[in-house]
Motif scaffolding. Structure first.
Motif, short mmCIF file in Angstrom:
data_model
loop_
_atom_site.label_atom_id
_atom_site.label_comp_id
_atom_site.label_asym_id
_atom_site.label_seq_id
_atom_site.Cartn_x
_atom_site.Cartn_y
_atom_site.Cartn_z
N ARG A 178 0.77 -0.89 0.06
CA ARG A 178 -0.06 -0.13 -0.11
C ARG A 178 1.00 1.22 0.02
N PHE A 179 1.95 1.22 0.75
CA PHE A 179 2.70 2.32 0.71
C PHE A 179 4.35 2.02 -0.02
N GLU A 180 4.22 1.33 -1.21
CA GLU A 180 5.35 1.09 -1.91
C GLU A 180 6.29 1.96 -2.35
N GLU A 181 5.64 3.18 -2.59
CA GLU A 181 6.53 4.47 -2.94
C GLU A 181 7.52 4.75 -1.73
N HIS A 182 7.32 4.42 -0.73
CA HIS A 182 8.25 4.61 0.50
C HIS A 182 9.11 3.46 0.72
N PRO A 224 11.62 9.86 7.73
CA PRO A 224 11.44 11.16 7.71
C PRO A 224 10.32 11.49 6.43
N GLY A 225 10.66 10.79 5.18
CA GLY A 225 9.60 11.03 4.14
C GLY A 225 8.18 10.42 4.28
N SER A 226 8.21 9.31 4.87
CA SER A 226 6.92 8.48 4.96
C SER A 226 6.36 9.00 6.17
N ARG A 227 7.14 9.57 7.37
CA ARG A 227 6.41 10.06 8.30
C ARG A 227 5.35 11.22 8.12
N ALA A 228 5.89 11.83 7.29
CA ALA A 228 5.41 13.36 6.87
C ALA A 228 4.31 13.08 5.80
N ALA A 229 4.06 11.94 4.94
CA ALA A 229 3.22 11.67 4.21
C ALA A 229 2.13 10.82 4.58
N ALA A 256 7.41 -2.89 9.53
CA ALA A 256 7.11 -2.23 8.51
C ALA A 256 6.26 -0.92 9.23
N ALA A 257 5.64 -1.21 9.99
CA ALA A 257 4.88 -0.05 10.58
C ALA A 257 5.96 0.92 11.55
N LYS A 258 6.83 0.31 12.16
CA LYS A 258 7.90 1.02 12.75
C LYS A 258 8.71 1.82 11.59
N ALA A 259 9.08 1.20 10.57
CA ALA A 259 10.00 1.93 9.53
C ALA A 259 9.24 2.92 9.01
N LEU A 260 8.02 3.09 8.54
CA LEU A 260 7.00 3.68 7.87
C LEU A 260 6.82 5.00 8.72
N ALA A 261 6.84 4.72 10.13
CA ALA A 261 6.30 5.96 11.18
C ALA A 261 7.74 6.61 11.67
N PHE A 262 8.96 6.04 11.26
CA PHE A 262 9.95 6.48 11.55
C PHE A 262 10.73 7.45 10.54
#
Length: 286
Positions: A185-189, A250-255, A242-248
């Protein structure tokens, strides 16, 4: 028992015996205690915590839980630690690995121990159990949160798919690349090399095999989803990684404002839910 280095682990891992053993790769201190507790409950009597410098773990560990103290964080934590473990294990000993905040589920886990599942696979002449990483995530992604909430964990019930795995000479026999969850779902990150959700998380150790950087094994047969004559048992790894990585990041955290979508369901912390959703199967084990 503490191990002081990767070399010490290889030299003395044989003293842990040949019963099923699990290595937990501690990337950080998130849910280390619950990860240990879960895997003891499913039947791993021997657990080794691989602990890089600066990662705090509980000072008192339960019986059967050992610590590998790393003097530095390897560039590839999994391959360095798991391969050192493999090299010291008795040939044929079932060996598994997971990261902290990951929880291994096998079919009928509530009533049957992991050793029973591994013994069945040995009888089936299978040396590995293919596992699928099912992303868990907090129901609410608070500002500054890490995406982890074991008391309000959610997962995707839809959106999983597989593509043929290609080798140099064409499609590989009984091998597929599996995708889904947050990585889809968030493959761009997510870097392309980290989007797959299949992992050979459990296998029988041999001196001539190695874990590869993409979570496959050097023995091609260990990477197959079934044997040539019938379906084989598979397993799941419920993972907050994966949730931890996306939450931390900087790019994905903002989006990303939250992980839940129309395909989200509460995670029930039981193997039957994963089997009902078709995310793992018992094969011929009933």
């Amino acid at each position: 028992m503490d191990f002081t280095s990767l070399e010490d682990l290889t030299a003395r891992a044989g003293t842990l015996g040949g019963a099923p053993a699990l290595m937990i790769l501690c990337e950080d201190d998130c849910e280390v205690a619950s990860t240990v507790r879960h895997h003891r409950e499913v039947g791993f009597g021997t657990i080794v915590l691989a602990v890089p410098p600066g990662v705090p773990v509980p000072p008192v560990l339960p019986e059967g839980v050992h610590r590998l103290n790393l003097d530095r964080r390897p560039g590839m934590l999994a391959t360095a630690c798991v391969n050192a473990f493999i090299a010291g294990r008795p040939d044929g000993a079932w060996t598994a690995y997971a990261y902290n905040a990951e929880y291994l589920f096998h079919p009928f886990a509530e009533t049957r121990r992991i050793g029973e599942a591994m013994a069945f696979c040995t009888e089936e002449r299978r040396d590995a159990i293919l596992s699928f990483v099912i992303d868990l995530y907090a129901g609410r992604l608070e500002a500054g949160g890490n995406g982890v909430d074991a008391d309000d964990a959610w997962m995707d019930e839809a959106g999983y798919f597989a593509l043929g795995r290609m080798g140099e000479d064409g499609p590989l026999d009984r091998q597929l690349d599996f995708f889904g969850g947050l990585r889809w779902r968030f493959e761009e990150h997510v870097p392309e090399a980290r989007r797959r959700i299949d992992r050979v998380a459990m296998f029988r150790a041999r001196k001539d095999i190695r874990l590869l950087a993409d979570h496959r094994m050097s023995d091609a047969e260990m990477n197959t989803y079934a044997c040539p004559w019938h379906h084989s048992m598979t397993a799941c790894i419920a993972s907050f990684r994966a949730a931890k990585a996306l939450a931390f990041n900087p790019g994905s955290r903002a989006a990303i404002k939250g992980f839940r979508w129309d395909g989200s369901v509460p995670f029930e912390w039981r193997s039957q839910q994963l089997m009902d959703l078709g995310l793992m199967e018992p094969g011929q084990w009933f």
